[in-house]
Motif scaffolding. Structure first.
Motif, PDB file in Angstrom:
ATOM      1  N   SER A 173       8.286  15.573   0.319  1.00  0.00           N
ATOM      2  CA  SER A 173       7.439  14.882   0.603  1.00  0.00           C
ATOM      3  C   SER A 173       8.115  13.585   0.797  1.00  0.00           C
ATOM      4  O   SER A 173       8.853  13.501   0.135  1.00  0.00           O
ATOM      5  CB  SER A 173       6.790  14.535  -0.015  1.00  0.00           C
ATOM      6  OG  SER A 173       6.515  13.945  -2.157  1.00  0.00           O
ATOM      7  N   GLU A 174       7.781  11.968   1.132  1.00  0.00           N
ATOM      8  CA  GLU A 174       8.466  11.140   1.049  1.00  0.00           C
ATOM      9  C   GLU A 174       7.604  10.110   0.844  1.00  0.00           C
ATOM     10  O   GLU A 174       6.776  10.161   1.586  1.00  0.00           O
ATOM     11  CB  GLU A 174       9.459  10.513   2.297  1.00  0.00           C
ATOM     12  CG  GLU A 174       8.662  10.681   3.611  1.00  0.00           C
ATOM     13  CD  GLU A 174       9.799  10.454   4.470  1.00  0.00           C
ATOM     14  OE1 GLU A 174      10.313   9.267   4.903  1.00  0.00           O
ATOM     15  OE2 GLU A 174      10.191  12.142   5.863  1.00  0.00           O
ATOM     16  N   THR A 175       7.284   8.746   0.344  1.00  0.00           N
ATOM     17  CA  THR A 175       6.846   8.340  -0.299  1.00  0.00           C
ATOM     18  C   THR A 175       7.313   6.814  -0.084  1.00  0.00           C
ATOM     19  O   THR A 175       8.794   6.381  -0.355  1.00  0.00           O
ATOM     20  CB  THR A 175       6.712   7.529  -1.885  1.00  0.00           C
ATOM     21  OG1 THR A 175       5.678   9.095  -2.095  1.00  0.00           O
ATOM     22  CG2 THR A 175       5.773   6.693  -1.633  1.00  0.00           C
ATOM     23  N   PHE A 176       6.572   5.550   0.719  1.00  0.00           N
ATOM     24  CA  PHE A 176       7.492   4.288   0.951  1.00  0.00           C
ATOM     25  C   PHE A 176       6.138   3.268   0.664  1.00  0.00           C
ATOM     26  O   PHE A 176       4.772   3.599   0.340  1.00  0.00           O
ATOM     27  CB  PHE A 176       7.662   4.452   2.366  1.00  0.00           C
ATOM     28  CG  PHE A 176       6.627   4.674   3.351  1.00  0.00           C
ATOM     29  CD1 PHE A 176       6.177   4.147   4.022  1.00  0.00           C
ATOM     30  CD2 PHE A 176       7.468   6.190   3.656  1.00  0.00           C
ATOM     31  CE1 PHE A 176       5.740   4.507   5.497  1.00  0.00           C
ATOM     32  CE2 PHE A 176       6.480   6.096   5.199  1.00  0.00           C
ATOM     33  CZ  PHE A 176       5.420   5.374   5.321  1.00  0.00           C
ATOM     34  N   MET A 177       7.004   1.985   0.987  1.00  0.00           N
ATOM     35  CA  MET A 177       5.711   0.867   1.144  1.00  0.00           C
ATOM     36  C   MET A 177       4.757   0.274   2.486  1.00  0.00           C
ATOM     37  O   MET A 177       6.059  -0.473   2.753  1.00  0.00           O
ATOM     38  CB  MET A 177       5.875   0.085  -0.023  1.00  0.00           C
ATOM     39  CG  MET A 177       5.346   0.186  -2.026  1.00  0.00           C
ATOM     40  SD  MET A 177       3.750   0.798  -1.862  1.00  0.00           S
ATOM     41  CE  MET A 177       4.255   1.178  -3.379  1.00  0.00           C
ATOM     42  N   ALA A 178       4.019   0.629   3.002  1.00  0.00           N
ATOM     43  CA  ALA A 178       3.723  -0.330   4.005  1.00  0.00           C
ATOM     44  C   ALA A 178       2.776  -1.459   3.536  1.00  0.00           C
ATOM     45  O   ALA A 178       3.030  -1.996   1.676  1.00  0.00           O
ATOM     46  CB  ALA A 178       2.788   0.336   4.501  1.00  0.00           C
ATOM     47  N   ILE A 179       2.754  -2.824   4.250  1.00  0.00           N
ATOM     48  CA  ILE A 179       2.422  -3.804   3.982  1.00  0.00           C
ATOM     49  C   ILE A 179       1.004  -3.912   4.868  1.00  0.00           C
ATOM     50  O   ILE A 179       0.763  -3.679   5.983  1.00  0.00           O
ATOM     51  CB  ILE A 179       3.436  -4.473   4.116  1.00  0.00           C
ATOM     52  CG1 ILE A 179       4.429  -4.768   3.409  1.00  0.00           C
ATOM     53  CG2 ILE A 179       2.643  -6.097   3.919  1.00  0.00           C
ATOM     54  CD1 ILE A 179       4.039  -4.748   1.898  1.00  0.00           C
ATOM     55  N   VAL A 236       1.125  -1.056   0.142  1.00  0.00           N
ATOM     56  CA  VAL A 236       0.275  -0.402   0.201  1.00  0.00           C
ATOM     57  C   VAL A 236       0.903   1.411   0.339  1.00  0.00           C
ATOM     58  O   VAL A 236       1.719   1.781   1.218  1.00  0.00           O
ATOM     59  CB  VAL A 236      -1.166  -0.406   1.406  1.00  0.00           C
ATOM     60  CG1 VAL A 236      -1.403   1.056   1.158  1.00  0.00           C
ATOM     61  CG2 VAL A 236      -1.752  -1.081   1.311  1.00  0.00           C
ATOM     62  N   PRO A 237       0.421   2.121  -0.974  1.00  0.00           N
ATOM     63  CA  PRO A 237       1.618   3.235  -1.050  1.00  0.00           C
ATOM     64  C   PRO A 237       1.626   4.282  -0.248  1.00  0.00           C
ATOM     65  O   PRO A 237       0.123   4.720  -0.100  1.00  0.00           O
ATOM     66  CB  PRO A 237       1.313   3.539  -2.476  1.00  0.00           C
ATOM     67  CG  PRO A 237       1.507   2.169  -3.123  1.00  0.00           C
ATOM     68  CD  PRO A 237       0.033   1.974  -2.653  1.00  0.00           C
ATOM     69  N   VAL A 238       2.283   4.980   0.829  1.00  0.00           N
ATOM     70  CA  VAL A 238       1.965   5.980   1.649  1.00  0.00           C
ATOM     71  C   VAL A 238       2.987   6.899   1.622  1.00  0.00           C
ATOM     72  O   VAL A 238       4.124   6.501   0.968  1.00  0.00           O
ATOM     73  CB  VAL A 238       2.626   5.831   3.161  1.00  0.00           C
ATOM     74  CG1 VAL A 238       2.132   6.710   3.820  1.00  0.00           C
ATOM     75  CG2 VAL A 238       1.253   4.478   3.587  1.00  0.00           C
ATOM     76  N   THR A 239       2.024   8.527   1.123  1.00  0.00           N
ATOM     77  CA  THR A 239       2.988   9.362   1.207  1.00  0.00           C
ATOM     78  C   THR A 239       3.380   9.979   2.399  1.00  0.00           C
ATOM     79  O   THR A 239       2.093  10.711   2.834  1.00  0.00           O
ATOM     80  CB  THR A 239       3.098   9.658  -0.207  1.00  0.00           C
ATOM     81  OG1 THR A 239       3.391   9.155  -1.188  1.00  0.00           O
ATOM     82  CG2 THR A 239       3.358  11.337   0.195  1.00  0.00           C
ATOM     83  N   ILE A 240       4.457  10.704   2.753  1.00  0.00           N
ATOM     84  CA  ILE A 240       4.736  11.543   3.937  1.00  0.00           C
ATOM     85  C   ILE A 240       4.145  13.462   3.485  1.00  0.00           C
ATOM     86  O   ILE A 240       5.266  13.411   2.580  1.00  0.00           O
ATOM     87  CB  ILE A 240       5.532  11.803   5.165  1.00  0.00           C
ATOM     88  CG1 ILE A 240       5.718   9.737   5.622  1.00  0.00           C
ATOM     89  CG2 ILE A 240       5.570  12.489   6.018  1.00  0.00           C
ATOM     90  CD1 ILE A 240       3.881   9.986   6.792  1.00  0.00           C
ATOM     91  N   GLN A 241       3.294  13.985   3.856  1.00  0.00           N
ATOM     92  CA  GLN A 241       3.785  15.885   3.287  1.00  0.00           C
ATOM     93  C   GLN A 241       3.400  16.284   4.341  1.00  0.00           C
ATOM     94  O   GLN A 241       2.568  16.205   4.796  1.00  0.00           O
ATOM     95  CB  GLN A 241       2.091  15.533   2.436  1.00  0.00           C
ATOM     96  CG  GLN A 241       2.157  16.907   1.203  1.00  0.00           C
ATOM     97  CD  GLN A 241       2.973  17.329  -0.327  1.00  0.00           C
ATOM     98  OE1 GLN A 241       2.641  16.176  -0.096  1.00  0.00           O
ATOM     99  NE2 GLN A 241       3.739  18.073   0.509  1.00  0.00           N
ATOM    100  N   ARG A 242       4.723  16.695   4.215  1.00  0.00           N
ATOM    101  CA  ARG A 242       5.246  17.998   5.307  1.00  0.00           C
ATOM    102  C   ARG A 242       4.577  18.687   5.662  1.00  0.00           C
ATOM    103  O   ARG A 242       4.180  19.972   3.896  1.00  0.00           O
ATOM    104  CB  ARG A 242       6.654  17.622   5.142  1.00  0.00           C
ATOM    105  CG  ARG A 242       7.708  16.371   5.538  1.00  0.00           C
ATOM    106  CD  ARG A 242       7.669  16.000   6.543  1.00  0.00           C
ATOM    107  NE  ARG A 242       8.407  13.899   6.514  1.00  0.00           N
ATOM    108  CZ  ARG A 242       8.520  13.670   8.102  1.00  0.00           C
ATOM    109  NH1 ARG A 242       7.647  14.307   9.311  1.00  0.00           N
ATOM    110  NH2 ARG A 242       8.487  12.799   7.768  1.00  0.00           N
TER     111      ARG A 242
END
Length: 891
Positions: A828-834, A817-823
């Motif tokens: 911003s930074e994007t990573f994959m959660a499960i 599940v793609p997750v992005t932290i929008q500061r």
């Protein structure tokens, strides 16, 4: 199919040896029971499920799902309360939509114990038991009437009244059969006794070869109404036991050792099975103590297969001789009998040498933190402030509470007898606890009073302060009552750090008592020893415990009983006839009998009630919480956030949002009862969320527990008020947490509360199994953070947003599940959660908005069919229920 004959009666059985062929001996016993279950209950899906289980042998792992239909469900009063509120709410929703509410009925037997709200208000007094029970009924009469309404409105729903003991002890001593029988089309079938329970310590029953595990109340509701427990063919970790426990080492010491060892590995959604020649050296009581700690070591089960020790336990607790023969013949015929030399296929193995186990404690803050019994000074040191420890005087390390409590250790008569022998020797020396120690004995069942009195040990226990205060969870669940006045004064004036010593299973800060940060788990005889010492500022194994009436220094070695002494006292104490007699007397409670309750299909809600309120989520639902959205982080939390931190069970404080709500509605500020008793009132419970003083919201270290900051205004407000503002603004929120989020009790309110705060997802480094299931049951998506992300390294601050792409059409078990932290700063930074989803059924639940809408839709879809709700088609009781009243059937 085949038959087994016992005492001239034929019982039809699923032929396990024929079904599994040469593979049966290689399967763990857990999978043998699961194979029998799917062959008997899965219908057209049985061949696929059978193949999935047998194919597991190739690698010890599987991604295949199987349906599991337990034979019964167990609950206790503070988990059945929320479930019954849900059921009453669902019935109301059905009626309002023009459907017959009585069609919502359990399809299998449900037993409810009444054990979780009893408090230790009175102790050290001959009438403590009577007075505590009077307060129990006085405080909880409305809630008990509601439970009694359920016994009239719902089929197959039985409540065991206050005084009948703790859920798991009741199950061991009275309800469990190991092998049960049921009628179908006039034919008697024999099958393994299986269950699920809405308490994380349900696996205690694994100690006598019954497969059962703990689930959340929401998952139990789905099983009530015919939905199977859908699980992957589980990973099964084998724990090989070798050797034999040394003289003086008890089952508690082994249980704490097992917990310490197994917490080092990831057992989430895994089952544990014990094997090896060391198993045969352990009594059924020993095994039950170990199995009880299953949630503490993080697994689904702590299973011990059936053997002669099982049969001995059944006989000793009053099961009939013909039933014991049925268990033996069935288990041997079906390949379910334990072979100590066998080594089945496991996903992985751990070896524990019983010879190496030492007398132990766990603490001061987690059950997995085992220490040698003499190491309490070193373990407590990091928690001490400026007030120095002072041996023999009231100060840091003084024992505020010494409680022989909990199903964990009071269900094994050997441990209570050992405690009684320590008390007897202490009494002879003239030892008594210091005045500041609050002592209590709350056995798991009323049978304990009989066998302790028969052995002459109850008088000895009473002489050193350990008189019976009730038959319930009491101190272990946080219902420890007020602290001694001397302790409270010293905490207020000098800031001392006192401790609790209890024979329970959890010692999280604030769990035993809101004011106690430190607690040590110990065997019952060690609890007595520390009570006599009055503090933990000594090596209890070698230093003096106290002085005799003649001034002689008395050490633990002078008090500790030998194995022969325990065996001799047990032989004098135990009488198999005690079990039925004790329970029959408790079940015949006149106070319970005369309690009035409605006799209607629909529960008559009282808008003025502070205990029972119709919940806003017990309806057809408003759609899924899945989707693609940007959310405010409502809470950012660290590691080891337990369900106690999320939704407390103990005393409602006299100040705070929950108190003000209750007082405004006429409640006495000085006696607001415990949160566990308020779980039928969502408005009270939502005001207690995350109020544990150890909760830290990493958004800002200055945020008080139970509060957060509203992004738009910058105001710091109670969580439920900020959540309400966000909901009014149409904004989404999520919760972020660290490792082992949701560990501890199975309480579904920890998920219901987060749902009422509006959370669409919880992002955590790892989840405890039952809480993960409860989140899904409320429609909340659990997301596992990648290993290189943690709340402490994400550095989330007010104004940051979390973008989640969890489209309902594409979400799959364990999928990315793609997750992005929008500061707020613009980066911003994007990573994959499960997605922490295990089965296709869990996906269906999430897409439908939770378990409750799914149940309601199934009831509506089933209208016009012959069954109220889909479910097992076996009818009968067997000996598993041991009911004296008319049989409960499955509809």
């Amino acid at each position: 199919m085949a038959t087994v004959a016992v005492d001239g009666r034929q019982h039809r059985i699923v032929d396990l040896p024929a079904a599994a062929g040469g593979s049966l001996g290689r399967l763990p016993h857990i999978l043998r029971v699961m194979l029998e279950n799917v062959l008997r209950t899965a219908g057209d899906d049985a061949p696929r499920a059978k193949a999935a289980i047998l194919n597991w042998l190739e690698t010890g792992r599987s991604e295949e799902e199987i349906p599991f239909l337990p034979g019964r469900v167990m609950m206790h009063d503070t988990t059945c309360g929320p479930a019954l509120v849900d059921i009453a709410g669902m019935r109301a929703a059905l009626a309002e939509a023009g459907h017959d509410p009585s069609r919502l009925n359990p399809v299998l037997p449900v037993d409810v114990s009444t054990d979780h709200s009893l408090g230790v208000d009175v102790f050290g007094s001959p009438d403590a038991l009577q007075r505590n029970m009077e307060r129990e009924f006085g405080r909880n009469a409305e809630r008990y009437r509601f439970m009694k309404w359920a016994t009239r409105a719902l089929t197959g729903f039985r409540v065991h009244p206050p005084g009948t003991g703790i859920m798991h002890t009741l199950n061991l001593e009275r309800l469990a059969s190991v092998v049960t029988t049921a009628e179908r089309d006039g034919v008697s079938w024999a099958m393994p006794d299986t269950l699920i329970g809405t308490d994380s310590h349900t696996p205690m029953i694994n100690g006598i070869g019954v497969l059962g595990w703990g689930v959340g109340g929401l998952e139990a509701e789905s099983v009530f109404f015919g939905m199977p427990v859908m699980i992957r063919v589980p990973d099964i970790v084998g724990v090989r036991l070798t050797g034999r426990l040394k003289q003086g080492v008890l089952a508690t010491d082994l249980a704490l050792t097992v917990t310490e060892r197994l917490r080092r590995i990831d057992l989430a959604d895994r089952f544990v099975e014990f094997y090896g020649e060391g198993v045969s050296t352990l009594s059924a009581g020993d095994r039950a103590v170990i199995a009880n700690m299953t949630p503490e070591f993080g697994a689904n089960s702590g299973f011990f297969p059936i053997d002669d020790q099982t049969l001995r336990y059944l006989s000793e607790t009053g099961r009939s001789a013909d039933h014991v023969r049925l268990v033996k013949e069935y288990a041997k015929r079906q390949g379910l009998w334990f072979d100590p030399k066998a080594a089945p296929r496991y996903t992985g193995t751990v070896e524990i040498d019983l010879d190496e186990v030492e007398v132990s404690l766990a603490g001061p803050r987690r059950p997995q933190d085992r220490i040698p019994a003499g190491a309490t000074v070193h373990a407590l040191a990091p928690l001490l402030a400026d007030c120095p420890a002072s041996e023999g005087q009231l100060g840091n390390g003084s024992v505020a509470i010494a409680a022989i409590t909990s199903c964990t250790n009071t269900s094994d008569p050997r441990l209570l007898v050992a405690a009684g022998l320590v008390a007897r020797k202490a009494r002879r020396f003239g030892l008594t606890p210091p005045a500041w120690v609050k002592t209590s004995l709350a056995p798991g069942s009323p049978t304990a009073e009989r066998y302790l009195r028969r052995a002459g040990l109850l008088e000895d226990l009473e002489a050193v302060g350990f008189g019976i205060v009730g038959y319930g969870c009491t101190t272990c669940i946080g219902n420890s009552g007020p602290l001694p006045a001397a302790i409270e004064q010293a905490m207020t004036e000098r800031g001392i750090v006192p401790v609790a010593v209890l024979s329970g299973n959890r010692n999280f800060p604030g769990r035993v008592h809101p004011q106690l940060e430190a607690g040590f788990l110990a065997s019952p005889p060690l609890v007595v020893a520390f009570a006599l010492a009055g503090d933990v500022n000594r090596n209890i194994l070698t230093d003096p415990v106290g002085r005799s009436s003649s001034g002689e220094e008395i050490r633990l070695a002078d008090l500790w009983p030998t194995g022969d002494e325990i065996d001799a006292a047990l032989a004098q104490a135990i009488d198999a006839a005690d079990y039925d007699t004790s329970y029959d007397e408790a079940e015949a409670s006149e106070t319970w009998r005369v309690l009035d309750a409605p006799a209607t299909d629909l529960f008559p809600w009282n808008p003025g009630s502070t205990y029972i309120r119709r919940p806003p989520f017990a309806g057809f639902g408003k759609g899924t919480r899945l989707g693609t959205y940007a959310a405010h982080p409502l809470l950012v939390l660290g590691d080891d956030i337990t369900t106690d931190h999320i939704s407390p069970a103990g005393q409602v404080p006299q100040t705070g949002e929950a108190a003000e709500y209750l007082v405004a509605r006429g409640e006495n500020r000085r006696d607001l009862n415990v949160f566990a008793s308020r779980r039928g009132n969502w408005e009270a419970m939502v005001r207690g969320l995350f109020t544990n003083k150890n909760v830290r919201n990493l958004l800002d270290p200055q945020i008080a527990p139970g509060f957060t900051i509203h992004m738009g205004s910058g105001e710091q407000l109670p969580l439920f008020r900020v959540a309400g503002r966000y909901a009014a603004e149409g904004a989404s929120v999520v919760v972020v947490a660290g490792e082992r989020y949701g560990m501890g009790s199975s309480r579904d309110w920890a998920a219901k509360g987060v749902a009422l705060l509006g959370a669409r997802a919880v992002l955590a480094s790892s989840f405890e199994r039952i809480h993960r299931s409860n989140l899904i049951g409320m429609g909340i998506l659990p997301l596992r953070l990648p290993e290189d992300r943690h709340p402490s390294t994400l550095h989330l601050r007010l104004g940051d947003q979390i973008l989640i792409d969890a489209d309902a059409a594409t979400i799959i078990p364990r999928g990315p599940v793609p997750v992005t932290i929008q500061r707020a700063s613009g980066t911003s930074e994007t990573f994959m959660a499960i997605a922490a989803i295990e089965t296709g059924l869990e996906v269906e639940i999430l897409r439908g908005g939770g378990i409750i809408p799914l149940i309601l839709q199934r009831v509506v879809n089933a209208e016009g069919t012959s069954r109220e709700t889909p479910g097992p088609d076996f009818t009968g009781t067997g000996e598993s229920t041991r009911r004296k009243a008319s049989p409960i059937t499955r509809r």
